[in-house]
Scaffold this motif. Structure first.
Motif, mmCIF file in Angstrom:
data_model
loop_
_atom_site.group_PDB
_atom_site.id
_atom_site.type_symbol
_atom_site.label_atom_id
_atom_site.label_comp_id
_atom_site.label_asym_id
_atom_site.label_seq_id
_atom_site.Cartn_x
_atom_site.Cartn_y
_atom_site.Cartn_z
ATOM 1 N N TYR B 76 -9.574 12.764 -25.941
ATOM 2 C CA TYR B 76 -9.847 11.324 -26.095
ATOM 3 C C TYR B 76 -10.185 10.829 -27.170
ATOM 4 O O TYR B 76 -10.998 11.459 -27.931
ATOM 5 N N HIS B 77 -9.710 9.737 -27.744
ATOM 6 C CA HIS B 77 -10.295 8.996 -28.871
ATOM 7 C C HIS B 77 -10.313 7.454 -28.193
ATOM 8 O O HIS B 77 -9.395 6.925 -28.072
ATOM 9 N N ALA B 79 -11.483 3.984 -29.506
ATOM 10 C CA ALA B 79 -12.375 3.054 -30.737
ATOM 11 C C ALA B 79 -13.445 2.372 -30.099
ATOM 12 O O ALA B 79 -13.614 2.346 -28.855
ATOM 13 N N GLN B 87 -6.953 6.477 -26.822
ATOM 14 C CA GLN B 87 -5.644 7.421 -26.988
ATOM 15 C C GLN B 87 -5.697 8.835 -26.825
ATOM 16 O O GLN B 87 -6.937 9.599 -27.073
ATOM 17 N N ASP B 89 -4.524 12.536 -26.567
ATOM 18 C CA ASP B 89 -3.316 13.748 -26.869
ATOM 19 C C ASP B 89 -3.719 15.006 -26.120
ATOM 20 O O ASP B 89 -4.711 15.214 -25.997
ATOM 21 N N GLY B 101 -7.843 16.573 -36.198
ATOM 22 C CA GLY B 101 -7.849 15.198 -36.054
ATOM 23 C C GLY B 101 -8.559 14.532 -37.225
ATOM 24 O O GLY B 101 -9.210 14.999 -37.879
ATOM 25 N N THR B 102 -8.095 13.313 -37.260
ATOM 26 C CA THR B 102 -8.350 12.417 -38.385
ATOM 27 C C THR B 102 -8.922 11.362 -37.863
ATOM 28 O O THR B 102 -9.295 10.168 -38.835
ATOM 29 N N ALA B 103 -9.024 10.985 -36.572
ATOM 30 C CA ALA B 103 -9.636 9.599 -36.389
ATOM 31 C C ALA B 103 -10.979 9.370 -36.743
ATOM 32 O O ALA B 103 -11.876 10.104 -37.157
ATOM 33 N N VAL B 104 -11.241 8.060 -37.232
ATOM 34 C CA VAL B 104 -12.414 7.384 -37.961
ATOM 35 C C VAL B 104 -12.720 6.491 -37.165
ATOM 36 O O VAL B 104 -12.440 5.716 -36.450
ATOM 37 N N GLY B 106 -15.367 5.285 -33.608
ATOM 38 C CA GLY B 106 -15.341 5.426 -32.304
ATOM 39 C C GLY B 106 -15.762 6.923 -31.628
ATOM 40 O O GLY B 106 -16.657 7.613 -32.399
ATOM 41 N N ASN B 108 -14.889 10.879 -29.796
ATOM 42 C CA ASN B 108 -13.727 11.845 -29.366
ATOM 43 C C ASN B 108 -14.577 12.670 -28.506
ATOM 44 O O ASN B 108 -15.460 13.245 -28.741
#
Lengths: 157, 242
Positions: B76-77, B79, B87, B89, B101-104, B106, B108
């Motif tokens: 889970y990501h 924000a 989001q 996956d 993963g690259t999410a900035v 938020g 995870n």
């Protein structure tokens, strides 16, 4: 009085019903498994059939009967809670016949990264590395003893 | 090191121990009695590292066909304040782990999922032939000899835990390793979990640590509003998880 004068067709009908019921009961006893309804609206034997399926992972209790020496090393280190087959794979066949089924040693360069490769969603307290920078694909066990990873194979940190 | 002599001594001991497991009467569970157990699972989200060991272990233990999952891991990501639109996956069910993963910003985290072995399971209620059922020890099972493959249960499960086996054409799902827990072993996923994020729990066993855990930790089930009586308990579950 001719009370039952026209009753003959009713008797025939009753006969037809009786035959129908007997046929139904016969078919039912033939088609419904004996154990159906033993515990509920299902085939009771299914429980024992599912429970009788073969086991692939022997479980750490079985491993520890023979490999007590590894257990001692593991207990002292960070991998105390990691069960044997989590890394070594399903080895019930080995447990059943230790002499002829010899497990293959896992490739630590791949295996360790499965847990310790850096990922944004991993808990921050969990030790993670970017293996490319950390070791460049070199086998982890050259520096780390997998059963007690803080120790190097030579015994120093 | 194991010497040749020690190995020779130990081999019969190992064979005996293993026979014991196979006979279904290991020390920890002599004469398994269905009435004495009520199985469930505890997930500690804060411990899950998304390694996919549980998924691989489950597949190996239960011959799960490639591309289908009895258990899987989602990432889970969320924000910063968008609780309701996370989001998610789960590449190949997390079986091969996750890309870095690259999410900035938020947050995870990983969420392992499997059949919730609901006490009031929606899937068993809809089966037209009694092929799926709640066992007396609280496990939702499928009688594959009796299943028609009508897929009704697959639609009924609110957690998406069932699938139609591609070659057997019968419904399949997690059995909570019924063939293992009745022999005194833990499930394949729990056996393989390196961090203890998953734990098999027996709610009828007063000595099970779950009782103390429930008293001292906040636990949550998935989709509580559906009142399915789910028995997979999550600690540290984020509100965004569906």
């Amino acid at each position: 009085m001719t009370k039952f004068k026209d009753a003959e067709h009713l008797i025939r009908l009753a006969g037809a019903f009786a035959i129908g019921i007997v046929v139904f009961l016969l078919l039912r006893s033939y088609f419904v498994p004996r154990s159906f309804g033993q515990y509920g609206h299902y085939r009771g034997d299914a429980l024992t059939e599912i429970a009788a399926k073969p086991v692939s992972y022997a479980g750490h209790q079985t491993c520890e009967v023979c490999h007590g020496d590894v257990l001692e090393v593991k207990k002292a280190g960070k991998h105390a809670g990691v069960n044997c087959e989590a890394c070594h794979g399903a080895l019930a066949a080995h447990a059943a016949d230790p002499a002829s089924v010899v497990p293959k040693l896992p490739d630590t360069a791949v295996l360790c990264a499965q847990c310790h490769e850096q990922n944004i969603a991993k808990p921050k307290s969990f030790p993670q590395v970017v293996s490319k920078e950390h070791s460049g694909g070199v086998d982890c066990k050259i520096c780390h003893q997998p059963h007690s990873p803080l120790l190097a194979p030579g015994g120093k940190k | 090191m194991i010497t040749r002599r020690r190995l020779l001594v130990l081999l019969p001991a190992a064979a005996l121990a293993w026979e014991h497991v196979l006979a279904g009467t290991p020390e920890s569970a002599p004469n398994y009695n269905r009435a004495e157990h009520w199985w469930g699972m505890l997930m500690d989200i804060g411990k899950c590292i998304g390694c996919g060991n549980c998924v691989r272990g489950c597949s190996a233990e239960n011959n799960v066909p490639e591309g289908y999952f009895r258990t899987w891991v989602e990432r889970y990501h969320v924000a910063d304040w968008r609780q309701e639109t996370p989001q998610v996956d789960s590449p190949n069910g997390g079986k091969n782990g996750f890309p870095p993963g690259t999410a900035v910003g938020g947050k995870n985290f990983f969420v392992p999922k499997l059949c919730n072995h609901c006490a009031d399971s929606p899937c068993t209620q809809v089966c037209p032939v009694g092929a799926t059922f709640d066992s007396p020890d609280g496990v939702v099972l499928i009688d594959e000899k009796y299943c028609l493959g009508c897929r009704y249960c697959i639609q009924a499960c609110p957690y998406g835990c069932r699938f139609l086996h591609p070659t057997k054409h019968t419904a399949e799902k997690c059995t909570l390793c019924y063939h293992r827990i009745t022999k005194g072993l833990t499930t394949a996923c729990c056996e393989n979990c390196p961090t203890g994020a998953r734990q098999l729990v027996d709610l009828k066993n007063p000595a099970d640590p779950i009782h103390e855990y429930m008293k001292t930790h906040s636990v949550q089930v998935l989709k509580p509003h559906l009142a399915t009586g789910a028995k997979v308990f999550y600690h540290d579950l984020d509100g965004s998880v569906r």
